[in-house]
Scaffold this motif. Structure first.
Motif, PDB file in Angstrom:
ATOM      1  N   ILE A 196       0.828  -1.211   0.000  1.00 21.66           N
ATOM      2  CA  ILE A 196       0.000   0.000   0.000  1.00 21.66           C
ATOM      3  C   ILE A 196       0.862   1.261   0.000  1.00 21.66           C
ATOM      4  CG2 ILE A 196      -1.762   1.303   1.235  1.00 21.66           C
ATOM      5  CD1 ILE A 196      -2.770  -1.360   2.372  1.00 21.66           C
ATOM      6  N   LEU A 197       1.808   1.333   0.930  1.00 25.19           N
ATOM      7  CA  LEU A 197       2.605   2.548   1.062  1.00 25.19           C
ATOM      8  C   LEU A 197       3.623   2.689  -0.059  1.00 25.19           C
ATOM      9  CD1 LEU A 197       2.906   2.401   4.905  1.00 25.19           C
ATOM     10  CD2 LEU A 197       1.895   4.265   3.603  1.00 25.19           C
TER      11      LEU A 197
ATOM     12  N   LEU B 125      11.551  -0.197   2.313  1.00 23.54           N
ATOM     13  CA  LEU B 125      11.077  -0.683   3.610  1.00 23.54           C
ATOM     14  C   LEU B 125      11.435   0.367   4.647  1.00 23.54           C
ATOM     15  CD1 LEU B 125      12.104  -4.431   3.227  1.00 23.54           C
ATOM     16  CD2 LEU B 125       9.901  -3.343   2.740  1.00 23.54           C
ATOM     17  N   LEU B 126      10.403   1.125   5.056  1.00 28.45           N
ATOM     18  CA  LEU B 126      10.609   2.310   5.888  1.00 28.45           C
ATOM     19  C   LEU B 126      10.060   2.083   7.290  1.00 28.45           C
ATOM     20  CD1 LEU B 126       9.662   4.869   3.095  1.00 28.45           C
ATOM     21  CD2 LEU B 126      11.941   4.088   3.740  1.00 28.45           C
ATOM     22  N   VAL B 127       9.528   3.131   7.902  1.00 27.95           N
ATOM     23  CA  VAL B 127       9.206   3.075   9.329  1.00 27.95           C
ATOM     24  C   VAL B 127       8.073   2.092   9.639  1.00 27.95           C
ATOM     25  CG1 VAL B 127       7.583   5.022   9.270  1.00 27.95           C
ATOM     26  CG2 VAL B 127       8.820   4.488  11.380  1.00 27.95           C
ATOM     27  N   ILE B 128       7.090   1.953   8.744  1.00 32.05           N
ATOM     28  CA  ILE B 128       6.000   1.023   9.015  1.00 32.05           C
ATOM     29  C   ILE B 128       6.507  -0.415   9.002  1.00 32.05           C
ATOM     30  CG2 ILE B 128       3.723   0.223   8.256  1.00 32.05           C
ATOM     31  CD1 ILE B 128       3.745   3.017   9.466  1.00 32.05           C
TER      32      ILE B 128
ATOM     33  N   LEU C  22      15.107  -1.769  -0.761  1.00 40.91           N
ATOM     34  CA  LEU C  22      15.943  -0.903   0.075  1.00 40.91           C
ATOM     35  C   LEU C  22      15.499  -1.026   1.525  1.00 40.91           C
ATOM     36  CD1 LEU C  22      18.005   1.384   0.561  1.00 40.91           C
ATOM     37  CD2 LEU C  22      16.162   3.016   0.082  1.00 40.91           C
ATOM     38  N   PHE C  23      16.394  -1.510   2.381  1.00 38.68           N
ATOM     39  CA  PHE C  23      16.139  -1.589   3.819  1.00 38.68           C
ATOM     40  C   PHE C  23      16.669  -0.310   4.459  1.00 38.68           C
ATOM     41  CE2 PHE C  23      16.341  -5.901   2.277  1.00 38.68           C
ATOM     42  CZ  PHE C  23      15.363  -6.586   2.986  1.00 38.68           C
ATOM     43  N   SER C  24      15.783   0.653   4.708  1.00 43.39           N
ATOM     44  CA  SER C  24      16.212   1.936   5.269  1.00 43.39           C
ATOM     45  C   SER C  24      16.195   1.954   6.789  1.00 43.39           C
ATOM     46  CB  SER C  24      15.310   3.069   4.756  1.00 43.39           C
ATOM     47  OG  SER C  24      15.558   3.313   3.395  1.00 43.39           O
TER      48      SER C  24
END
Length: 390
Positions: free
Chosen positions: A101-102, A117-120, A190-192
């Protein structure tokens, strides 16, 4: 009909960080140098640009911390097993929401060639781990949270594997500042957000949730929030001045005063260092203490956003990107310029000055106020199972 008892100070703080967070995402989409320059580099940034980016540092850690508090509060009337299972299921849902979704809201790319792949993502995994650990012991959650937040920077002092599966796992779970992994020739991930430092923040938020139980004295809660906040702020100053522990890289000295101010404040977010945690969560705890006795028209508006944070978070990305598409074509850009970066309709040379960015931010935030109120009422008056996950 669903009923919920909300804590106003938490909704106000959460709403405040959601509103501030939207500044950074508006900058990502619309600022002229968002794709070409580091806004936090003391050597090249400007005062306005630096603080536009720096103030948003408070958003992710405060949101994660308050997510931990919310998990504790939501589990008060459940058995540890029931609360743990729900936390695990909600975490899995958030991981999937981040991916499908994001990511589409961010990129508008239906092929998902570049997955961020961010904060959620980090919150989702943290909820899964919290669901497991909380079923064992609340004390285990607290001890693990303290260990992760205050101890993970010890890894900066060690010689860690540079290649192989061990290096990859360390990056994804503990040390990553942005790890790109190819799935195939057409898809990258991307693993941020390194998972475990954020898990530590959520675990500490869960442990602080005890202060918000109905039978916990309000005066004692405010005292603990105040003392904890002051202690973390003081620790940040000590660690930053000593320049020896609590951040992946040493603080640099620059030729001008303002550059050194920037350098002093520029603690690592990727991954969140101990100094970053102290710098952000310390003031947040002080605000939580102060906000308990504040109620006016402004705080009512702000809490409207904070009462439905995930709804606001998802929708604001789609609104921003739809606006970007409109501005993209109105600015004279052509169809062949759509796919120049991982974010469709966002060429590297596209954008505006900061005053324009702030104007767009205000318009977007204001336009989402009534939808947030509508969704809050909908959640309150309906009992569909899926509403518990949003």
């Amino acid at each position: 009909m669903g009923t919920t008892t909300r804590i106003q100070s938490i909704d106000i703080l959460r709403g405040l960080v959601m509103i501030i967070m939207a500044i950074d995402h508006t900058r990502d989409f619309f600022h002229i140098t968002a794709m070409t320059a580091d806004p936090l580099d003391p050597a090249t940034t400007t005062t306005g640009l630096f603080f536009t980016r720096w103030i948003t540092h408070f958003c992710a850690p405060v949101f994660v911390f308050l997510s931990g508090v919310s998990v504790f509060l939501a589990g008060q009337h459940k058995t540890p097993s029931q609360a743990g299972i729900f936390s695990i299921k909600r975490g899995i849902w958030l991981i999937l929401a981040e991916i499908f979704i994001l990511n589409f809201g961010l990129s508008f790319n239906p092929l998902y060639n570049f997955i961020l792949l961010l904060v959620i993502w980090a919150i989702g995994w943290s909820m899964v781990l919290l669901g497991i650990f909380s079923r064992i012991s609340r004390s285990l959650v607290l001890i693990t949270g303290i260990t992760l937040v205050f101890g993970h920077d010890l890894l900066n002092l060690l010689s860690l594997p540079k290649t192989g599966i061990e290096a990859l796992l360390l990056k994804v779970f503990l040390t990553s500042s942005g790890t790109v992994i190819p799935i195939n020739s057409n898809h990258l991930v991307l693993f941020s957000y390194a998972i475990l430092p954020w898990t530590g923040i959520m675990f500490l938020g869960y442990s602080a949730g005890l202060w918000y139980r109905k039978d916990f004295p309000a005066a004692a809660r405010r005292k603990y929030l105040l003392l904890s906040g002051l202690s973390l702020c003081a620790l940040f100053v000590v660690l930053r001045i000593s320049n020896a522990y609590g951040d992946p890289s040493l603080r640099k000295i620059y030729p001008t005063l303002i550059q050194n101010v920037f350098s002093f404040l520029n603690a690592s977010k990727y991954p969140p260092s101990l100094q970053f945690f102290c710098m952000t969560i310390g003031p947040a705890l002080l605000l939580l203490s102060a906000l308990e006795n504040i109620s006016n028209k402004i705080t009512k508006v702000i809490s409207g956003y904070g009462s439905v944070p995930f709804f606001f978070y998802v929708v604001h990305f789609y609104v921003l990107h739809l606006l970007l598409v409109i501005v993209f074509f109105l600015s004279g850009h052509q169809i062949n310029e759509i796919i120049q970066t991982p974010f469709f309709f966002r060429p590297p040379n596209f954008g505006f000055t900061l005053p324009v960015v702030y104007t767009i931010w205000l318009i977007v935030v204001a336009s989402l106020y009534r939808p947030c109120l509508w969704f809050k009422r909908y959640k309150t008056n309906h009992d569909q199972w899926w509403l518990k996950y949003i």
